[in-house]
Design an enzyme around this catalytic site. Structure first.
Site, PDB file in Angstrom:
ATOM      1  N   GLU A   1      44.245  64.188  18.331  1.00 56.50           N
ATOM      2  CA  GLU A   1      43.304  63.830  19.400  1.00 56.50           C
ATOM      3  C   GLU A   1      44.029  63.613  20.729  1.00 56.50           C
ATOM      4  O   GLU A   1      43.434  63.760  21.793  1.00 56.50           O
ATOM      5  CB  GLU A   1      42.487  62.597  19.016  1.00 56.50           C
ATOM      6  CG  GLU A   1      41.504  62.831  17.860  1.00 56.50           C
ATOM      7  CD  GLU A   1      40.468  63.910  18.143  1.00 56.50           C
ATOM      8  OE1 GLU A   1      40.207  64.225  19.318  1.00 56.50           O
ATOM      9  OE2 GLU A   1      39.930  64.467  17.164  1.00 56.50           O
TER      10      GLU A   1
ATOM     11  N   HIS B   1      38.418  70.417  25.061  1.00 58.58           N
ATOM     12  CA  HIS B   1      38.863  69.495  24.012  1.00 58.58           C
ATOM     13  C   HIS B   1      39.297  70.288  22.765  1.00 58.58           C
ATOM     14  O   HIS B   1      40.405  70.097  22.255  1.00 58.58           O
ATOM     15  CB  HIS B   1      37.717  68.532  23.673  1.00 58.58           C
ATOM     16  CG  HIS B   1      38.023  67.552  22.582  1.00 58.58           C
ATOM     17  ND1 HIS B   1      38.394  66.261  22.827  1.00 58.58           N
ATOM     18  CD2 HIS B   1      38.023  67.683  21.231  1.00 58.58           C
ATOM     19  CE1 HIS B   1      38.615  65.626  21.675  1.00 58.58           C
ATOM     20  NE2 HIS B   1      38.388  66.479  20.679  1.00 58.58           N
ATOM     21  N   GLU B   2      38.431  71.168  22.309  1.00 63.38           N
ATOM     22  CA  GLU B   2      38.760  71.925  21.086  1.00 63.38           C
ATOM     23  C   GLU B   2      39.934  72.873  21.322  1.00 63.38           C
ATOM     24  O   GLU B   2      40.748  73.083  20.426  1.00 63.38           O
ATOM     25  CB  GLU B   2      37.528  72.683  20.573  1.00 63.38           C
ATOM     26  CG  GLU B   2      36.346  71.786  20.176  1.00 63.38           C
ATOM     27  CD  GLU B   2      36.682  70.652  19.204  1.00 63.38           C
ATOM     28  OE1 GLU B   2      37.590  70.839  18.361  1.00 63.38           O
ATOM     29  OE2 GLU B   2      36.059  69.577  19.299  1.00 63.38           O
TER      30      GLU B   2
HETATM   31 ZN   LIG Z   1      38.862  66.066  18.736  1.00 63.43          ZN
END
Ligand SMILES: [Zn+2]
Length: 499
Positions: free
Chosen positions: A291, A261-262
């Protein structure tokens, strides 16, 4: 040099200088969340508040408005026009908030972050509640300063996703929630998939996180991976985008998906047009779009069968005790289980965690809910939406870092991100025919190149909805997301979609 050219060069130099201040502030903030010793917290809060005040004063400098007036009266190419539009928005917001309030908010954020870390570690709500009450009050004071006539939650939403409003979110979330309800019902009627937690020594996990994120395309010559209580990504300047993670010894897949995710955030930051520092369009188009990048890599790629087949091969090399047959990883990564922790949620229930936070934040901002009553309201919402109730504060109201930073209005970005990502994935599958066979071999360059070309390199020339429309055409992202979830999770459970 005068006129529009003169105004442009003064403006970009001025915001280039502000960017240097912001970079310095970001280094201090990154350190605050990674390595700062507890006793340094108070001084760090003062440092951050001071730099935030300096940056605010420079933003509201009256010359900036004169330069913008001149440029707005001149025909500009789309890149400069986008930058001028963004800087005008930033300045218009900033002039309405007194510098004293900006500094007070920044100092409070540092204090609240420290209190939250302590409260979460000790599982004590009473350590966080009093400071959170002040954070809510100052956030409302700020929202009223920005726009005293509108809904206070709309004022904070604009910071993260320009154009998004409470009423637009209500419409999108309502449709999504209804669709998710049907899928969850169909899955609940099928035999459950048994959990098969996967543990690996921390040292091996760190090496694996680095290997996987580098393979995806996160550039370690322009970044690094560190550890934080709550994982985050931050850009500290051109050529320096840091990611962080949190290891879970008994939950290898959960920790790894956090790093992926990061890395998704990090690759987006690394692909932004940073050679145009001070132009106003070199940053992210919105937090929802940010996101979309992290959730895309975490879920569409990271929980796909071809990716997990490739990962299984890597795991067999790192930890032979896991055995050679790792086909069960796909079921483990995509099991649907209503749970307590947002960042460990499966793709189907994840958006319900966001809807819960949205409803609670809205109630706080409308003064329908007091901070003192938050833990009980949290339990109620979890019972209602997910059928589970936390027994600790750590697994409930204290789990997320966001409120300690006064980041009310951020949570909807995650679901907006899932929606954008669903449509991007559809377009990408059409544009890169060998996508999944490449992923199965651990090759991700085709995906990253498409994202670079269609999303990253454009920075914030257009607002996120327009940027995504240019990349994917006219699409209904709620349908795209529900189609994806049915074809992955519905199929995994043998659930039949009603027509
Ligand atoms: Zn995030």
């Amino acid at each position: 040099m005068g006129g529009a050219d003169g105004a442009w060069s003064e403006l970009t130099r001025h915001f280039g200088d502000i960017e240097l201040l912001e970079n310095a502030r970001a280094v201090l903030a990154w350190d605050q969340q990674t390595y700062l010793p507890a006793r340094g917290a108070e001084a760090r809060g003062a440092q951050l508040a001071h730099l935030t005040g300096l940056s605010h004063r420079a933003t509201i400098d009256p010359r900036v408005r004169t330069w913008l007036d001149t440029l707005e009266a001149t025909p500009l190419d789309p890149i400069r026009a986008g930058g001028v539009r963004n800087l005008r928005r930033t300045v218009d917001r900033a002039v309405r908030v007194p510098t004293e309030l900006v500094e007070r908010f920044a100092a409070l954020q540092s204090e609240a972050f420290g209190a939250w870390v302590q409260a979460k570690q000790a599982d004590r709500w009473d350590l966080f509640a009093p400071v959170l009450e002040r954070v809510v009050e100052v956030s409302l004071e700020r929202a009223a300063a920005i726009d005293s006539a509108g809904h206070p939650y709309d004022a904070v939403l604009q910071e993260f996703d320009p154009g998004t409003t409470v009423s637009s979110l209500r419409g999108v979330f309502g449709r999504l929630q209804q669709g998710l309800g049907g899928l969850l019902e169909a899955i609940a009627a099928r035999p459950p998939i048994r959990a098969r937690p996967l543990s690996l020594a921390e040292a091996h996990q760190v090496a694996l996180h680095r290997e996987v994120t580098a393979a995806l395309g996160y550039d370690y010559t322009a970044g690094r991976l560190d550890f934080a209580e709550h994982p985050f990504t931050v850009s500290l300047g051109t050529g320096d985008v840091r990611i962080t993670t949190h290891l879970h010894e008994g939950d290898l897949l959960g920790g790894l998906s956090g790093s992926i995710h990061e890395a998704g955030h990090g690759m987006y930051e690394q692909g932004l047009p940073r050679d145009k520092v001070g132009w106003g369009m070199e940053g992210a188009a919105s937090m929802g779009l940010h996101e979309s990048q992290s959730r895309f890599w975490e879920n569409w790629v990271g929980r796909s069968r071809p990716f997990l087949d490739w990962l299984g091969g890597r795991l067999a090399a790192v930890a032979p005790e896991l055995g050679a047959d790792t086909r069960w990883l796909y079921a483990e990564a995509n099991r649907v289980t209503p749970g307590l922790i947002r960042i460990h949620a499966d793709e189907v229930t994840y958006n319900l965690h966001i809807i819960i936070r949205f409803e609670l934040e809205l109630a706080l901002f409308e003064r329908q809910l007091r901070v003192a009553d938050l833990p009980e309201a949290w339990r109620e919402k979890y019972r209602e939406h997910l059928g589970v109730v936390p027994e600790t504060f750590r697994e409930g109201v204290l789990q997320d870092v966001h409120w300690s930073g006064g980041a009310f209005g951020y949570f909807p970005s995650y679901t907006l991100g899932n929606l954008y990502a669903a449509s991007l994935a559809r377009a990408l599958e059409g544009a890169v025919p060998d996508l999944w066979s490449e992923v199965a071999e651990g090759r991700f360059g085709g995906i990253l190149a498409w994202l670079r070309q269609n999303i990253h390199q454009h920075g914030h020339v257009w607002d996120a909805p327009e940027l995504v429309r240019r990349a994917v055409g006219e699409r209904d992202s709620v349908s795209d997301l529900l189609d994806h979830l049915w074809s992955r999770h519905g199929a995994l459970y043998g659930a039949v979609r009603p027509v």
